[in-house]
Design a protein around this motif. Sequence first.
Motif, PDB file in Angstrom:
ATOM      1  N   PHE A  22      -5.315   3.549   5.799  1.00 11.65           N
ATOM      2  CA  PHE A  22      -3.928   3.527   6.253  1.00 11.65           C
ATOM      3  C   PHE A  22      -3.616   4.626   7.266  1.00 11.65           C
ATOM      4  O   PHE A  22      -2.510   4.658   7.821  1.00 11.65           O
ATOM      5  CB  PHE A  22      -2.980   3.584   5.065  1.00 11.65           C
ATOM      6  CG  PHE A  22      -2.783   2.239   4.423  1.00 11.65           C
ATOM      7  CD1 PHE A  22      -1.775   1.389   4.852  1.00 11.65           C
ATOM      8  CD2 PHE A  22      -3.642   1.803   3.430  1.00 11.65           C
ATOM      9  CE1 PHE A  22      -1.608   0.137   4.293  1.00 11.65           C
ATOM     10  CE2 PHE A  22      -3.481   0.545   2.855  1.00 11.65           C
ATOM     11  CZ  PHE A  22      -2.466  -0.290   3.291  1.00 11.65           C
ATOM     12  N   CYS A  26      -1.963   0.754  13.047  1.00 12.56           N
ATOM     13  CA  CYS A  26      -1.396  -0.473  12.482  1.00 12.56           C
ATOM     14  C   CYS A  26      -0.380  -1.020  13.472  1.00 12.56           C
ATOM     15  O   CYS A  26       0.577  -0.335  13.828  1.00 12.56           O
ATOM     16  CB  CYS A  26      -0.735  -0.196  11.134  1.00 12.56           C
ATOM     17  SG  CYS A  26      -0.205  -1.703  10.263  1.00 12.56           S
ATOM     18  N   THR A  64       1.964   2.784   5.476  1.00 14.03           N
ATOM     19  CA  THR A  64       1.381   3.047   6.795  1.00 14.03           C
ATOM     20  C   THR A  64       1.811   4.387   7.378  1.00 14.03           C
ATOM     21  O   THR A  64       1.259   4.812   8.394  1.00 14.03           O
ATOM     22  CB  THR A  64       1.764   1.934   7.789  1.00 14.03           C
ATOM     23  OG1 THR A  64       3.195   1.861   7.891  1.00 14.03           O
ATOM     24  CG2 THR A  64       1.229   0.588   7.318  1.00 14.03           C
ATOM     25  N   LEU A  87      -4.285  -3.829  10.630  1.00 16.04           N
ATOM     26  CA  LEU A  87      -4.523  -2.470  10.147  1.00 16.04           C
ATOM     27  C   LEU A  87      -5.976  -2.096  10.384  1.00 16.04           C
ATOM     28  O   LEU A  87      -6.875  -2.562   9.659  1.00 16.04           O
ATOM     29  CB  LEU A  87      -4.171  -2.354   8.660  1.00 16.04           C
ATOM     30  CG  LEU A  87      -4.415  -0.988   8.005  1.00 16.04           C
ATOM     31  CD1 LEU A  87      -3.626   0.120   8.709  1.00 16.04           C
ATOM     32  CD2 LEU A  87      -4.049  -1.034   6.522  1.00 16.04           C
ATOM     33  N   ARG A 208      -2.667   1.873  -1.755  1.00 20.53           N
ATOM     34  CA  ARG A 208      -3.572   1.956  -0.605  1.00 20.53           C
ATOM     35  C   ARG A 208      -5.025   1.720  -1.041  1.00 20.53           C
ATOM     36  O   ARG A 208      -5.767   0.988  -0.388  1.00 20.53           O
ATOM     37  CB  ARG A 208      -3.457   3.335   0.064  1.00 20.53           C
ATOM     38  CG  ARG A 208      -2.195   3.550   0.872  1.00 20.53           C
ATOM     39  CD  ARG A 208      -2.101   5.006   1.314  1.00 20.53           C
ATOM     40  NE  ARG A 208      -0.963   5.241   2.202  1.00 20.53           N
ATOM     41  CZ  ARG A 208      -0.502   6.444   2.506  1.00 20.53           C
ATOM     42  NH1 ARG A 208      -1.074   7.540   1.975  1.00 20.53           N
ATOM     43  NH2 ARG A 208       0.523   6.571   3.326  1.00 20.53           N
TER      44      ARG A 208
END
Length: 229
Positions: A22, A26, A64, A87, A208
């Motif tokens: 993450f 993104c 994110t 992502l 995540r």
Amino acid sequence: MTDAPDPTVFTEEEIEAGRLLFAADCQFFFGSQTIDQLPPAERPEIAFAGRSNVGKSSLINALTGRNRLARASSEPGRTKQLNFFDLGERVTLVDMPGYGFAKAAKAVKEDWQNTMFAYLRGRTTLSRVLLLFDARIELKKSDRDVMDLLDRAAVLFQIVLTKCDSLKPGKLESKRREVAAEIGKHAAAYPHIVLTSSETGMGIDLLRAEIARLAEKPTQTVSLPGKPS
């Protein structure tokens, strides 16, 4: 014979893998209002679903680390399209329109269900649906209807409770048990419930890590003799 790993427990390496995933770029890359407009199915997809105002956009932004990646409409039920986000070229996040908005006409609600069912049933790269429930609010008929729809579509779904910082520990545990009993009735439900708060960051690292397990593995750079890596 050794016991199988507990899927609800994450190692430090898995938590770090989720953080790194993450931390990657993104980007929104496609919006689809009809099923015949979907982008090519190229990598694993994780779809986010939930009632209007459940905190879906806030959760995606918290995951994110971007404040305005996913935008919440000021009018519940206004967003009518599937929004696709790439992502790190490893997994696609899909923001689904909210359901259960009271002002919508019956025909609009039926259209939403038909469109979503067609996407859920036919998308070969859909790895999991994260179904968000507001921890402060009792389950509604529309929530149960969506779980039934996911059962019929044979799509694995996982419950994510949002806004958990608003409840004291005892009430939150009671809510978790209530939802666990409900999902026990559904064949397509993943048994592990994730408790989250976009405000405090509660559970964000675990979610995540959960998504990182489903993403494509990162590309390894191979160094050749005499060549810099």
